[in-house]
Design a protein around this motif. Sequence first.
Motif, mmCIF file in Angstrom:
data_model
loop_
_atom_site.group_PDB
_atom_site.id
_atom_site.type_symbol
_atom_site.label_atom_id
_atom_site.label_comp_id
_atom_site.label_asym_id
_atom_site.label_seq_id
_atom_site.Cartn_x
_atom_site.Cartn_y
_atom_site.Cartn_z
ATOM 1 N N PRO A 82 -2.764 28.581 64.519
ATOM 2 C CA PRO A 82 -3.752 29.324 64.490
ATOM 3 C C PRO A 82 -3.610 30.551 63.307
ATOM 4 O O PRO A 82 -2.553 30.895 63.095
ATOM 5 N N ASP A 83 -4.720 30.925 62.848
ATOM 6 C CA ASP A 83 -4.848 31.981 61.949
ATOM 7 C C ASP A 83 -4.598 33.373 62.580
ATOM 8 O O ASP A 83 -4.279 33.408 63.981
ATOM 9 N N THR A 84 -4.649 34.606 62.024
ATOM 10 C CA THR A 84 -4.310 35.773 62.440
ATOM 11 C C THR A 84 -5.386 36.623 63.128
ATOM 12 O O THR A 84 -5.322 37.704 63.700
ATOM 13 N N SER A 85 -6.611 36.016 63.020
ATOM 14 C CA SER A 85 -7.910 36.582 63.484
ATOM 15 C C SER A 85 -7.950 36.687 65.122
ATOM 16 O O SER A 85 -8.477 37.719 65.494
ATOM 17 N N GLY A 86 -7.266 35.831 65.687
ATOM 18 C CA GLY A 86 -7.582 35.683 67.090
ATOM 19 C C GLY A 86 -8.685 35.046 67.632
ATOM 20 O O GLY A 86 -8.956 34.934 68.780
ATOM 21 N N CYS A 87 -9.503 34.583 66.687
ATOM 22 C CA CYS A 87 -10.592 34.040 67.222
ATOM 23 C C CYS A 87 -10.672 32.392 67.585
ATOM 24 O O CYS A 87 -11.604 31.920 67.854
ATOM 25 N N ARG A 122 -16.890 16.024 51.655
ATOM 26 C CA ARG A 122 -18.100 15.327 52.026
ATOM 27 C C ARG A 122 -17.710 14.737 53.401
ATOM 28 O O ARG A 122 -18.526 14.715 54.581
ATOM 29 N N VAL A 123 -16.339 14.094 53.634
ATOM 30 C CA VAL A 123 -16.033 13.796 55.055
ATOM 31 C C VAL A 123 -15.828 14.650 55.885
ATOM 32 O O VAL A 123 -16.441 14.441 57.125
ATOM 33 N N LYS A 124 -15.292 15.993 55.531
ATOM 34 C CA LYS A 124 -15.221 16.866 56.451
ATOM 35 C C LYS A 124 -16.465 17.348 56.872
ATOM 36 O O LYS A 124 -16.631 17.648 58.243
ATOM 37 N N THR A 125 -17.420 17.721 56.053
ATOM 38 C CA THR A 125 -18.736 18.106 56.461
ATOM 39 C C THR A 125 -19.522 16.946 57.263
ATOM 40 O O THR A 125 -20.282 17.418 58.237
ATOM 41 N N ALA A 126 -19.342 15.871 57.171
ATOM 42 C CA ALA A 126 -20.025 14.541 57.998
ATOM 43 C C ALA A 126 -19.433 14.876 59.384
ATOM 44 O O ALA A 126 -20.194 14.675 60.398
ATOM 45 N N PHE A 127 -17.950 14.787 59.354
ATOM 46 C CA PHE A 127 -17.413 14.968 60.687
ATOM 47 C C PHE A 127 -17.654 16.302 61.519
ATOM 48 O O PHE A 127 -17.551 16.155 62.669
ATOM 49 N N ASP A 128 -17.571 17.221 60.934
ATOM 50 C CA ASP A 128 -17.439 18.472 61.252
ATOM 51 C C ASP A 128 -18.312 19.398 60.534
ATOM 52 O O ASP A 128 -17.884 20.516 60.035
ATOM 53 N N PRO A 129 -19.496 19.441 60.872
ATOM 54 C CA PRO A 129 -20.608 20.214 60.302
ATOM 55 C C PRO A 129 -20.479 21.788 60.564
ATOM 56 O O PRO A 129 -20.801 22.604 59.637
ATOM 57 N N ALA A 130 -20.239 21.975 61.819
ATOM 58 C CA ALA A 130 -19.878 23.458 62.239
ATOM 59 C C ALA A 130 -18.491 23.929 61.796
ATOM 60 O O ALA A 130 -18.488 24.943 61.850
ATOM 61 N N GLY A 131 -17.685 23.258 61.068
ATOM 62 C CA GLY A 131 -16.374 23.758 60.651
ATOM 63 C C GLY A 131 -15.373 24.283 61.440
ATOM 64 O O GLY A 131 -14.829 25.245 61.333
ATOM 65 N N ILE A 132 -15.493 23.714 62.772
ATOM 66 C CA ILE A 132 -14.396 24.400 63.970
ATOM 67 C C ILE A 132 -13.237 23.692 64.127
ATOM 68 O O ILE A 132 -12.371 24.171 64.739
ATOM 69 N N MET A 133 -13.058 22.664 63.156
ATOM 70 C CA MET A 133 -11.688 21.835 63.692
ATOM 71 C C MET A 133 -10.788 22.064 62.700
ATOM 72 O O MET A 133 -10.850 22.171 61.721
ATOM 73 N N ASN A 134 -9.823 22.791 63.201
ATOM 74 C CA ASN A 134 -8.547 23.368 62.496
ATOM 75 C C ASN A 134 -9.041 23.899 61.111
ATOM 76 O O ASN A 134 -8.447 23.538 60.077
ATOM 77 N N PRO A 135 -9.685 25.059 61.036
ATOM 78 C CA PRO A 135 -10.589 25.477 59.916
ATOM 79 C C PRO A 135 -9.198 26.176 59.095
ATOM 80 O O PRO A 135 -8.258 26.591 59.534
ATOM 81 N N GLY A 136 -9.402 26.017 57.844
ATOM 82 C CA GLY A 136 -8.377 26.652 56.740
ATOM 83 C C GLY A 136 -7.082 25.765 56.479
ATOM 84 O O GLY A 136 -6.276 26.158 55.846
ATOM 85 N N LYS A 137 -7.163 24.187 56.976
ATOM 86 C CA LYS A 137 -6.051 23.252 56.636
ATOM 87 C C LYS A 137 -6.643 22.329 55.811
ATOM 88 O O LYS A 137 -7.760 22.187 55.942
ATOM 89 N N ILE A 138 -5.698 21.844 54.793
ATOM 90 C CA ILE A 138 -6.101 20.734 53.904
ATOM 91 C C ILE A 138 -7.021 21.157 52.859
ATOM 92 O O ILE A 138 -6.764 21.625 51.918
ATOM 93 N N ILE A 139 -8.267 21.386 53.352
ATOM 94 C CA ILE A 139 -9.310 21.646 52.402
ATOM 95 C C ILE A 139 -10.140 23.010 52.913
ATOM 96 O O ILE A 139 -11.104 23.438 52.207
ATOM 97 N N THR A 168 -8.276 17.974 61.165
ATOM 98 C CA THR A 168 -9.363 18.616 60.808
ATOM 99 C C THR A 168 -10.722 17.677 60.935
ATOM 100 O O THR A 168 -12.098 18.314 60.645
ATOM 101 N N LEU A 169 -10.716 16.515 61.527
ATOM 102 C CA LEU A 169 -11.767 15.759 61.670
ATOM 103 C C LEU A 169 -12.156 15.589 63.201
ATOM 104 O O LEU A 169 -13.164 14.933 63.415
ATOM 105 N N GLY A 170 -11.077 15.614 64.025
ATOM 106 C CA GLY A 170 -11.130 15.259 65.382
ATOM 107 C C GLY A 170 -9.675 15.349 66.014
ATOM 108 O O GLY A 170 -8.953 15.565 65.489
ATOM 109 N N VAL A 171 -9.798 15.040 67.293
ATOM 110 C CA VAL A 171 -8.492 15.171 68.181
ATOM 111 C C VAL A 171 -8.250 13.860 68.851
ATOM 112 O O VAL A 171 -8.755 13.005 69.384
#
Length: 476
Positions: free
Chosen positions: A88-93, A459-476, A210-213
Amino acid sequence: MNDISRHIDPALIDRFAAIVGDKYALRDQQDIAPYLTERRGLWHGRTALVLRPGSVDEVSRIMQLATETGTPVVPQSGNTGLVGAQVPDTSGCQIVLSLSRLNRIREIDVLSNTVTVEAGVILQTLQEAADAADRLFPLSLAAQGSCQIGGNLSSNAGGTGVLAYGNARELCLGVEVVLPTGEVFDDLRKLKKDNTGYDLKNLFIGAEGTLGVITAAVLKLFPKPKGREVAFAGLSSPEVALSLFSLGMDRAGAALTAFELIGQRPYDFTLLHAPGVVRPLSGDWPWYVLMQISSGRSAEDARALIEEVLSAGLEQEIVGDAVIAASIAQGDAFWNFRELLPEAQKPEGASIKHDISVPVAAIPQFIEEAAGAVQSVSPGAREVCFGHMGDGNLHYNISRPIGGDDEAFLGLYHAMNKAVHDVVRSLHGSISAEHGIGQLKRDELIATAPPMAIELMRRVKTAFDPAGIMNPGKII
């Protein structure tokens, strides 16, 4: 309440914890600490909560709540990755989602040559279960005693068996994935042939969470070889190593199941720093090859093939010296020597590592040109080159100059990466052969990949994870 919890509402932490139960919702920072640092110590994250679900339903409910509340989730398997994708990142969030309790082998189907496993199954446990069923699961990594199948698939792991069997993507027939919304994509099929539309499973393999678990998978098994022979050879150059590889492919074909190239420096480091290792060859050579022949017919066939390849190599003056393992134990010792190479570099001080691939035929050119590039950045730096020559993947690591300053050398990290990766790109290679992108190579990927490739990934990331909650900051 510890100070990090201010980043996530305590009431929300309680809601997440209720899904798995307090026993499996880690809140104490001492308990959480092992989940926050990757094995090389390059990234140190923060979180108020590590969740350890015990079922797919619990994973689904966690993701539903995460989407509802906009809570970022970082999936984690064995925490053996080398690019920071699991930290995880350093934000603690962000909260960490550990898959280690999803550790059942659901089925071994000997007739179909498949095994259905959950994401938290340790790779070595799977190998041993396959062996007990008289089958082979060929994925083999140095971290196999602790890495888990979910992480292997999420990173599209490679290893020493790729030459014969392919990487994780080629070994997977179907997946079960919990999407960011909590919906479950159940594609646990055993089919080797299936042309019904898009191959959706391959979107999740190599996606680094980044797209699912990924919660489970159907994987291929293979008949166990009836004979295995391992040899260590000494050679004069990468060019003759390439000639030996070609000879091995011509004479042994698919029975050539491993072909590992080792430079003199990592070989010497291992003799110097790895306890208990035995020198494979009596003399010293500029380069070495670890070669394995596996026969589906008999032990005698494997022996005949490896003797044929090495005899021809000696006659053609490709091979300088060679030894064939006299026993299973000696063969295992040869492989242990190979697996110890990365650890044996650590006592030599700071290092800058590269996980690259180029066309097999271009390996000698890469090694020559990259050495010049390294010296232009840091005169006296020491190239530590080894890897899976049979599939074009080299671990091209650079140790600081003898007597040099660790911190100053690591300050050259970006310049060294650019120098080496420029050579890789000039040979139409890849800057990430088997370790993934994660945090380590994200910015370089975005800066250097074809713009349309990055756009399609987004585009793929947005389609699967529009809220941006899946492993943010990784790959793209």
